[in-house]
Write an enzyme that holds these catalytic residues in place. Sequence first.
Site, PDB file in Angstrom:
ATOM      1  N   ASP A   1     -12.232  -8.992   4.568  1.00  0.00           N
ATOM      2  CA  ASP A   1     -13.564  -8.956   3.946  1.00  0.00           C
ATOM      3  C   ASP A   1     -14.154 -10.359   3.916  1.00  0.00           C
ATOM      4  O   ASP A   1     -15.342 -10.563   4.175  1.00  0.00           O
ATOM      5  CB  ASP A   1     -13.497  -8.414   2.513  1.00  0.00           C
ATOM      6  CG  ASP A   1     -13.737  -6.904   2.443  1.00  0.00           C
ATOM      7  OD1 ASP A   1     -13.408  -6.217   3.435  1.00  0.00           O
ATOM      8  OD2 ASP A   1     -14.246  -6.424   1.412  1.00  0.00           O
TER       9      ASP A   1
ATOM     10  N   ASP B   1      -6.281  -6.954   3.971  1.00  0.00           N
ATOM     11  CA  ASP B   1      -7.429  -6.284   3.355  1.00  0.00           C
ATOM     12  C   ASP B   1      -8.371  -7.333   2.770  1.00  0.00           C
ATOM     13  O   ASP B   1      -9.580  -7.311   3.001  1.00  0.00           O
ATOM     14  CB  ASP B   1      -6.936  -5.325   2.258  1.00  0.00           C
ATOM     15  CG  ASP B   1      -8.084  -4.607   1.577  1.00  0.00           C
ATOM     16  OD1 ASP B   1      -8.983  -4.115   2.293  1.00  0.00           O
ATOM     17  OD2 ASP B   1      -8.102  -4.554   0.325  1.00  0.00           O
TER      18      ASP B   1
ATOM     19  N   TYR C   1       0.824  -1.215   0.000  1.00  0.00           N
ATOM     20  CA  TYR C   1       0.000   0.000   0.000  1.00  0.00           C
ATOM     21  C   TYR C   1       0.858   1.265   0.000  1.00  0.00           C
ATOM     22  O   TYR C   1       0.428   2.314  -0.462  1.00  0.00           O
ATOM     23  CB  TYR C   1      -0.895   0.041   1.250  1.00  0.00           C
ATOM     24  CG  TYR C   1      -2.249  -0.596   1.078  1.00  0.00           C
ATOM     25  CD1 TYR C   1      -2.378  -1.885   0.588  1.00  0.00           C
ATOM     26  CD2 TYR C   1      -3.404   0.091   1.450  1.00  0.00           C
ATOM     27  CE1 TYR C   1      -3.618  -2.481   0.456  1.00  0.00           C
ATOM     28  CE2 TYR C   1      -4.653  -0.492   1.328  1.00  0.00           C
ATOM     29  CZ  TYR C   1      -4.756  -1.772   0.832  1.00  0.00           C
ATOM     30  OH  TYR C   1      -5.991  -2.355   0.713  1.00  0.00           O
TER      31      TYR C   1
ATOM     32  N   LYS D   1       3.146 -15.397   1.808  1.00  0.00           N
ATOM     33  CA  LYS D   1       3.326 -16.093   0.527  1.00  0.00           C
ATOM     34  C   LYS D   1       4.825 -16.309   0.369  1.00  0.00           C
ATOM     35  O   LYS D   1       5.453 -15.892  -0.607  1.00  0.00           O
ATOM     36  CB  LYS D   1       2.717 -15.234  -0.597  1.00  0.00           C
ATOM     37  CG  LYS D   1       2.603 -15.911  -1.948  1.00  0.00           C
ATOM     38  CD  LYS D   1       1.542 -16.989  -2.029  1.00  0.00           C
ATOM     39  CE  LYS D   1       1.616 -17.712  -3.370  1.00  0.00           C
ATOM     40  NZ  LYS D   1       0.688 -18.871  -3.439  1.00  0.00           N
TER      41      LYS D   1
HETATM   42  C1  IPM Z   1     -10.288  -1.217   4.231  1.00  0.00           C
HETATM   43  C2  IPM Z   1     -10.610  -0.535   2.928  1.00  0.00           C
HETATM   44  C3  IPM Z   1      -9.476   0.424   2.586  1.00  0.00           C
HETATM   45  C4  IPM Z   1      -8.226  -0.403   2.422  1.00  0.00           C
HETATM   46  C5  IPM Z   1      -9.742   1.314   1.356  1.00  0.00           C
HETATM   47  C6  IPM Z   1     -11.004   2.108   1.488  1.00  0.00           C
HETATM   48  C7  IPM Z   1      -8.575   2.209   1.062  1.00  0.00           C
HETATM   49  O1  IPM Z   1     -10.836  -1.474   1.932  1.00  0.00           O
HETATM   50  O2  IPM Z   1     -10.106  -0.516   5.240  1.00  0.00           O
HETATM   51  O3  IPM Z   1     -10.214  -2.450   4.236  1.00  0.00           O
HETATM   52  O4  IPM Z   1      -7.985  -0.948   1.338  1.00  0.00           O
HETATM   53  O5  IPM Z   1      -7.474  -0.509   3.385  1.00  0.00           O
HETATM   54 MG    MG Z   2     -10.878  -3.504   2.628  1.00  0.00          MG
END
Ligand code: IPM
Ligand code: MG
Length: 357
Positions: free
Chosen positions: A250, A246, A140, A190
């Site tokens: 999710d 990230d 990032y 990885k």
């Molecule tokens: C998260 C979000 C963020 C990330 C975005 C909005 C930049 O997806 O907090 O998981 O990728 O970190």
């Molecule tokens: Mg995210």
Amino acid sequence: MSKVLVLPGDGIGQEIVAQALKVIEYLNKNDSLNMELVHGLVGGIAYDETGSPLPQATLDAAHECDSILLGAVGGYQWEALERGLRPERGLLGLRAEMDLFSNLRPAILYPQLASASTLKEEVVSGLDLMIVRELVSGIYFGQPRGIEIRNGERYGFNSATYSESEIKRIGHSAFKIAQKRDKRVCSVDKANVLEVCELWRDVMIDVAKDYPDVELSHMYVDNAAMQLVRAPKQFDVMVTSNLFGDVLSDCAAMLTGSIGMLPSASLNKDGFGMYEPIHGSAPDIAGQDIANPLATILSVSMMLRYSLDQVSLANKIDSAVNTVLDQGYRTQDIAAKGDSVVGTSKMGDLVVEALQG
Ligand code: IPM
Ligand code: MG
């Protein structure tokens, strides 16, 4: 007395944060919480009003506060802006500026919502895992990065970088959290392909030596993704890099039925934290009073627990949320047949009523 910077941001951010503020107001009045609120701008709304997604005034306020409560950032109308001005830069800038390297993303299945998960009930019932995501380094933020012309065509590149100290500190975070839970850390990497992950694994093994009571295991990220949907209850704490975290968070969130239920904490070394729901700004449902405010309300609870040393009030919020779920109230994202579907604002009121006991 604690001082908290409130940054509702964009999309549903405004309406969900408004519900969390009802909870804070109640606790200020009735449980001597003594929280002073400072309001600020971040994201698209900040860009519209000041020309920057992270105005200096917001940064200054952040430095003066003990914690941040954030809603969400982003929306269609800002997607065409140059990268540095997009709402997401506000969020990433805050993380970087406050050095919020340790991102805690719990995935807890509320038993009342077991049927809302897309997975079989026996696979997810009792699920309680914590993803510890490194938040201010890795691909990032790594340099060099960009898009340029090479050999007559466009060429895009990013750098997945980690220094030993960056890995060490997130490792310590994860092990310390595991000590308060089931004492198991699974480090996800990885390392079979990426040198940066080889280092990650080496450093994790070193860090583990300071925590003889915690068991360390390693898993490749592709397998971890599979295991999360196959048998998620095998995990206690997962620690991983920014990008893998990230994606996996999710995935883990959805095990619980709705991403609308999960709070998160992003902490620096001094315990300063930014607290936010892990879902995004959901511009498609903004302003309709249908978004689920519980992740934001639970973010306040996490703030009380992890930054403000008010564990009993945190427990009080958690149990109020449980009460409301027990009573059968649901926002539409977590509703099954027969549930009473309520709107965003009503859900906030119900949690406050439950606080009254
Ligand atoms: C998260 C979000 C963020 C990330 C975005 C909005 C930049 O997806 O907090 O998981 O990728 O970190
Ligand atoms: Mg995210």
